[in-house]
Design a protein around this motif. Structure first.
Motif, PDB file in Angstrom:
ATOM      1  N   VAL A 181       0.840  -1.208   0.000  1.00  0.00           N
ATOM      2  CA  VAL A 181       0.000   0.000   0.000  1.00  0.00           C
ATOM      3  C   VAL A 181       0.872   1.255   0.000  1.00  0.00           C
ATOM      4  CG1 VAL A 181      -1.650   1.332   1.365  1.00  0.00           C
ATOM      5  CG2 VAL A 181      -1.968  -1.129   1.080  1.00  0.00           C
ATOM      6  N   GLN A 182       1.932   1.242   0.805  1.00  0.00           N
ATOM      7  CA  GLN A 182       2.818   2.403   0.877  1.00  0.00           C
ATOM      8  C   GLN A 182       3.522   2.632  -0.455  1.00  0.00           C
ATOM      9  OE1 GLN A 182       3.150   4.706   2.999  1.00  0.00           O
ATOM     10  NE2 GLN A 182       5.065   5.702   2.444  1.00  0.00           N
ATOM     11  N   GLU A 183       3.956   1.547  -1.090  1.00  0.00           N
ATOM     12  CA  GLU A 183       4.632   1.676  -2.376  1.00  0.00           C
ATOM     13  C   GLU A 183       3.699   2.205  -3.450  1.00  0.00           C
ATOM     14  OE1 GLU A 183       6.567  -1.265  -5.796  1.00  0.00           O
ATOM     15  OE2 GLU A 183       6.615  -1.880  -3.685  1.00  0.00           O
ATOM     16  N   LYS A 184       2.419   1.814  -3.366  1.00  0.00           N
ATOM     17  CA  LYS A 184       1.471   2.170  -4.427  1.00  0.00           C
ATOM     18  C   LYS A 184       0.879   3.555  -4.232  1.00  0.00           C
ATOM     19  CE  LYS A 184      -0.276   0.041  -8.077  1.00  0.00           C
ATOM     20  NZ  LYS A 184       0.626  -0.447  -9.147  1.00  0.00           N
ATOM     21  N   TRP A 185       0.472   3.886  -2.975  1.00  0.00           N
ATOM     22  CA  TRP A 185      -0.281   5.129  -2.753  1.00  0.00           C
ATOM     23  C   TRP A 185       0.385   6.098  -1.759  1.00  0.00           C
ATOM     24  CZ3 TRP A 185      -3.096   0.364  -2.803  1.00  0.00           C
ATOM     25  CH2 TRP A 185      -3.821   0.159  -3.979  1.00  0.00           C
ATOM     26  N   HIS A 186       1.408   5.671  -1.059  1.00  0.00           N
ATOM     27  CA  HIS A 186       2.142   6.520  -0.108  1.00  0.00           C
ATOM     28  C   HIS A 186       1.231   7.233   0.899  1.00  0.00           C
ATOM     29  CE1 HIS A 186       5.715   5.955  -2.595  1.00  0.00           C
ATOM     30  NE2 HIS A 186       4.984   6.270  -3.642  1.00  0.00           N
ATOM     31  N   PRO A 187       0.404   6.502   1.637  1.00  0.00           N
ATOM     32  CA  PRO A 187      -0.450   7.157   2.642  1.00  0.00           C
ATOM     33  C   PRO A 187       0.342   7.707   3.828  1.00  0.00           C
ATOM     34  CG  PRO A 187      -0.607   4.783   2.849  1.00  0.00           C
ATOM     35  CD  PRO A 187       0.200   5.044   1.615  1.00  0.00           C
ATOM     36  N   PHE A 188       1.528   7.138   4.105  1.00  0.00           N
ATOM     37  CA  PHE A 188       2.362   7.610   5.207  1.00  0.00           C
ATOM     38  C   PHE A 188       3.461   8.508   4.651  1.00  0.00           C
ATOM     39  CE2 PHE A 188       0.713   3.412   6.347  1.00  0.00           C
ATOM     40  CZ  PHE A 188       0.083   3.687   7.561  1.00  0.00           C
ATOM     41  N   LYS A 189       3.522   9.723   5.147  1.00  0.00           N
ATOM     42  CA  LYS A 189       4.529  10.672   4.698  1.00  0.00           C
ATOM     43  C   LYS A 189       5.825  10.464   5.480  1.00  0.00           C
ATOM     44  CE  LYS A 189       1.580  12.420   1.886  1.00  0.00           C
ATOM     45  NZ  LYS A 189       1.691  12.098   0.436  1.00  0.00           N
ATOM     46  N   LEU A 190       6.850  10.002   4.795  1.00  0.00           N
ATOM     47  CA  LEU A 190       8.138   9.724   5.429  1.00  0.00           C
ATOM     48  C   LEU A 190       9.149  10.799   5.057  1.00  0.00           C
ATOM     49  CD1 LEU A 190       8.390   5.873   4.767  1.00  0.00           C
ATOM     50  CD2 LEU A 190       7.412   7.041   6.757  1.00  0.00           C
ATOM     51  N   LYS A 191      10.066  11.057   5.959  1.00  0.00           N
ATOM     52  CA  LYS A 191      11.109  12.040   5.712  1.00  0.00           C
ATOM     53  C   LYS A 191      12.013  11.542   4.587  1.00  0.00           C
ATOM     54  CE  LYS A 191      14.975  14.408   7.963  1.00  0.00           C
ATOM     55  NZ  LYS A 191      15.764  14.540   9.222  1.00  0.00           N
ATOM     56  N   PRO A 192      12.234  12.366   3.558  1.00  0.00           N
ATOM     57  CA  PRO A 192      13.093  11.923   2.440  1.00  0.00           C
ATOM     58  C   PRO A 192      14.518  11.658   2.919  1.00  0.00           C
ATOM     59  CG  PRO A 192      11.847  13.905   1.863  1.00  0.00           C
ATOM     60  CD  PRO A 192      11.680  13.711   3.332  1.00  0.00           C
ATOM     61  N   ARG A 235      13.884  -2.521  -5.700  1.00  0.00           N
ATOM     62  CA  ARG A 235      14.786  -2.280  -4.565  1.00  0.00           C
ATOM     63  C   ARG A 235      14.807  -0.816  -4.159  1.00  0.00           C
ATOM     64  NH1 ARG A 235      18.595  -6.074  -6.903  1.00  0.00           N
ATOM     65  NH2 ARG A 235      19.704  -4.319  -7.852  1.00  0.00           N
ATOM     66  N   GLU A 236      14.597   0.077  -5.128  1.00  0.00           N
ATOM     67  CA  GLU A 236      14.696   1.508  -4.849  1.00  0.00           C
ATOM     68  C   GLU A 236      13.358   2.176  -4.596  1.00  0.00           C
ATOM     69  OE1 GLU A 236      16.830   3.358  -7.998  1.00  0.00           O
ATOM     70  OE2 GLU A 236      18.613   2.088  -7.774  1.00  0.00           O
ATOM     71  N   ASN A 237      12.252   1.423  -4.716  1.00  0.00           N
ATOM     72  CA  ASN A 237      10.941   2.054  -4.595  1.00  0.00           C
ATOM     73  C   ASN A 237       9.954   1.268  -3.724  1.00  0.00           C
ATOM     74  OD1 ASN A 237      10.879   4.464  -6.725  1.00  0.00           O
ATOM     75  ND2 ASN A 237      11.978   2.763  -7.669  1.00  0.00           N
ATOM     76  N   PHE A 238      10.429   0.304  -2.960  1.00  0.00           N
ATOM     77  CA  PHE A 238       9.481  -0.439  -2.127  1.00  0.00           C
ATOM     78  C   PHE A 238       8.977   0.431  -0.976  1.00  0.00           C
ATOM     79  CE2 PHE A 238      13.647  -1.305  -0.294  1.00  0.00           C
ATOM     80  CZ  PHE A 238      13.425  -1.157   1.070  1.00  0.00           C
ATOM     81  N   GLY A 239       7.816   0.102  -0.458  1.00  0.00           N
ATOM     82  CA  GLY A 239       7.217   0.875   0.615  1.00  0.00           C
ATOM     83  C   GLY A 239       8.076   0.887   1.867  1.00  0.00           C
ATOM     84  N   PHE A 240       8.112   2.014   2.549  1.00  0.00           N
ATOM     85  CA  PHE A 240       8.883   2.212   3.779  1.00  0.00           C
ATOM     86  C   PHE A 240      10.393   2.040   3.567  1.00  0.00           C
ATOM     87  CE2 PHE A 240       4.699   0.550   5.101  1.00  0.00           C
ATOM     88  CZ  PHE A 240       4.228   1.649   5.808  1.00  0.00           C
ATOM     89  N   ARG A 241      10.848   2.277   2.335  1.00  0.00           N
ATOM     90  CA  ARG A 241      12.279   2.155   2.050  1.00  0.00           C
ATOM     91  C   ARG A 241      13.089   3.112   2.912  1.00  0.00           C
ATOM     92  NH1 ARG A 241      15.667   4.971  -1.723  1.00  0.00           N
ATOM     93  NH2 ARG A 241      17.530   3.759  -2.260  1.00  0.00           N
ATOM     94  N   GLU A 242      12.619   4.354   3.048  1.00  0.00           N
ATOM     95  CA  GLU A 242      13.347   5.350   3.844  1.00  0.00           C
ATOM     96  C   GLU A 242      13.515   4.875   5.285  1.00  0.00           C
ATOM     97  OE1 GLU A 242      10.923   7.504   0.684  1.00  0.00           O
ATOM     98  OE2 GLU A 242      10.637   5.877   2.113  1.00  0.00           O
ATOM     99  N   TRP A 243      12.428   4.344   5.837  1.00  0.00           N
ATOM    100  CA  TRP A 243      12.471   3.867   7.223  1.00  0.00           C
ATOM    101  C   TRP A 243      13.418   2.676   7.364  1.00  0.00           C
ATOM    102  CZ3 TRP A 243      11.224  -0.674   9.773  1.00  0.00           C
ATOM    103  CH2 TRP A 243      11.104  -0.583  11.160  1.00  0.00           C
ATOM    104  N   ALA A 244      13.384   1.755   6.400  1.00  0.00           N
ATOM    105  CA  ALA A 244      14.231   0.562   6.458  1.00  0.00           C
ATOM    106  C   ALA A 244      15.715   0.932   6.365  1.00  0.00           C
ATOM    107  CB  ALA A 244      13.853  -0.402   5.333  1.00  0.00           C
ATOM    108  N   ILE A 245      16.042   1.875   5.478  1.00  0.00           N
ATOM    109  CA  ILE A 245      17.438   2.300   5.331  1.00  0.00           C
ATOM    110  C   ILE A 245      17.915   2.987   6.596  1.00  0.00           C
ATOM    111  CG2 ILE A 245      18.927   3.942   4.114  1.00  0.00           C
ATOM    112  CD1 ILE A 245      17.460   3.236   1.558  1.00  0.00           C
ATOM    113  N   ARG A 246      17.085   3.854   7.177  1.00  0.00           N
ATOM    114  CA  ARG A 246      17.475   4.553   8.409  1.00  0.00           C
ATOM    115  C   ARG A 246      17.667   3.557   9.557  1.00  0.00           C
ATOM    116  NH1 ARG A 246      17.043   9.976   7.684  1.00  0.00           N
ATOM    117  NH2 ARG A 246      15.646  10.679   6.022  1.00  0.00           N
ATOM    118  N   LEU A 247      16.805   2.539   9.628  1.00  0.00           N
ATOM    119  CA  LEU A 247      16.943   1.525  10.670  1.00  0.00           C
ATOM    120  C   LEU A 247      18.251   0.753  10.508  1.00  0.00           C
ATOM    121  CD1 LEU A 247      15.746  -0.047  13.071  1.00  0.00           C
ATOM    122  CD2 LEU A 247      14.596  -1.540  11.403  1.00  0.00           C
ATOM    123  N   TYR A 248      18.557   0.385   9.274  1.00  0.00           N
ATOM    124  CA  TYR A 248      19.803  -0.336   8.985  1.00  0.00           C
ATOM    125  C   TYR A 248      21.019   0.510   9.342  1.00  0.00           C
ATOM    126  CZ  TYR A 248      23.522  -2.475   6.193  1.00  0.00           C
ATOM    127  OH  TYR A 248      24.721  -3.026   5.781  1.00  0.00           O
TER     128      TYR A 248
END
Length: 360
Positions: A22-33, A65-78
């Motif tokens: 859902v996040q990848e398709k419609w981006h309902p959650f606004k994540l910090k770039p 790999r570059e556009n999956f949902g919550f990618r920003e959050w996953a990279i920051r966690l890593y």
């Protein structure tokens, strides 16, 4: 009990996949770039030829790999896990200092250690060319002024990691250019030496531990010196600025640019940064063209705007490739990718001698 746990884990996993989709398709959650330079990959088009050759599968995998949902959050966690558990930064351009809290941009470090040394022949040739241009412009009433600005590696050499110091050369570009400039009698200003000689005496921070660039306070001290230098050239009382106070409740964009590039989940502690508040006096404003890198952005930014208040605008050539200018009616600084054209006549249209300013 085990059956219920497996069911719950299965449902949580499925929910995670659904939310990611859902996040990848419609981006309902606004994540910090993510900070730093990013290059967007376009979604590949499916065709019989690309599918048969395997090109489509490879491209769609890269795109996913570059556009999956919550990618920003996953990279920051890593990145946060690497930093906290292994004391490592995943951005190869960011170097952690020996104290564990001061960071450098790697290009400044390898420049300081001499790994990027251009060689005597190249430095002598470019210095002679610069001297020739300086003399030619002086004859037309224009001053070309090379300026060496402060480098963080030069200011904190004791914090550079040993693995870089082990590769240190006998000299570097800065030292050799100083020698060449002196030999050729080239007029210049060296703010790198000025600040390094005064290290430990400044009452306000010259660098934030999370930045690659000098603070507004440090840049303002250099600007004050430039204005007084220009007064000696023009023999006129110029516009000046005064620091009326300080505010240490916020950071400017350049004060934590390296932290932004690290893309961590949680904020990091930083040293106290005093942001100066300015007032300006009236006076003569020489026309100044600045040919510089990002260090000039510190004073050029709309909420600092020292050159705009002290000089008659001659332009800002960012890396000699981009014309930067403030858009009218907007507080945002714009830049247009257009190759600048050097025209001597355009540099000295006014009756008074303007100065072309080059920052290194």
């Amino acid at each position: 009990m085990k059956k219920h746990i497996c069911t719950i884990l299965c449902l949580v996993t499925m929910l995670g996949f659904v939310l990611t989709f859902v996040q990848e398709k419609w981006h309902p959650f606004k994540l910090k770039p993510l900070g730093g330079v990013t290059y967007e990959t376009e979604r590949p088009e499916l065709s019989l030829k690309s599918f048969a050759s395997g090109e489509y599968q490879s491209n769609i995998e890269q795109y996913s790999r570059e556009n999956f949902g919550f990618r920003e959050w996953a990279i920051r966690l890593y990145n946060q896990a690497n930093y906290n558990l292994f004391d490592q930064t995943t951005n190869r351009f960011v170097v952690q200092g020996k104290d564990g809290r001061t960071f450098f941009e790697e290009s400044y470090v390898i420049s300081y250690t001499g790994e990027t040394y251009l060689g005597e022949e190249t430095i002598q040739k470019s210095t002679k060319q610069l001297k020739l241009i300086q003399d030619m412009l002086r004859a037309k009433g224009t001053t070309l002024l090379p300026v060496f600005v402060l480098g963080k590696a030069s200011y904190y050499p004791e914090l550079i990691p040993d693995k870089y110091i082990a590769k240190r050369h006998e000299t570097n570009n800065y030292q050799e250019y100083l020698k060449a400039f002196a030999e050729q009698g080239l007029e210049m200003i060296d703010f790198n030496k000025y600040f390094c000689d005064r290290k430990g005496t400044e009452t306000h921070a010259i660098y934030c531990n999370l930045s690659a660039h000098w603070t507004v306070y440090a840049a303002s001290q250099a600007m004050d010196s430039l204005v007084r230098y220009m007064e000696g050239k023009t023999q006129q009382t110029q516009a000046h600025f005064q620091i009326t106070g300080f505010d240490n409740t916020y950071l400017m964009t350049q004060d934590d640019d390296l932290y932004s590039m690290m893309n961590l989940m949680f904020p990091m502690r930083h040293n106290s940064i005093d942001q100066p508040q300015f007032s300006f006096t009236e006076g003569y404003k020489p026309k100044v063209l600045a040919i510089s890198d990002s260090y000039w952005w510190t004073v050029w930014a709309w909420n600092v705007a020292l050159p705009q208040n002290l000089f008659s605008d001659g332009g800002f050539w960012f890396y000699s490739r981009t014309l930067a200018y403030p858009k009218r009616g907007s507080h945002r600084l714009q830049a247009r990718n257009r190759k600048p054209r050097l025209c001597a006549a355009g540099l000295h249209r006014s009756n008074q001698p303007p100065l072309a300013l080059r920052l290194y």
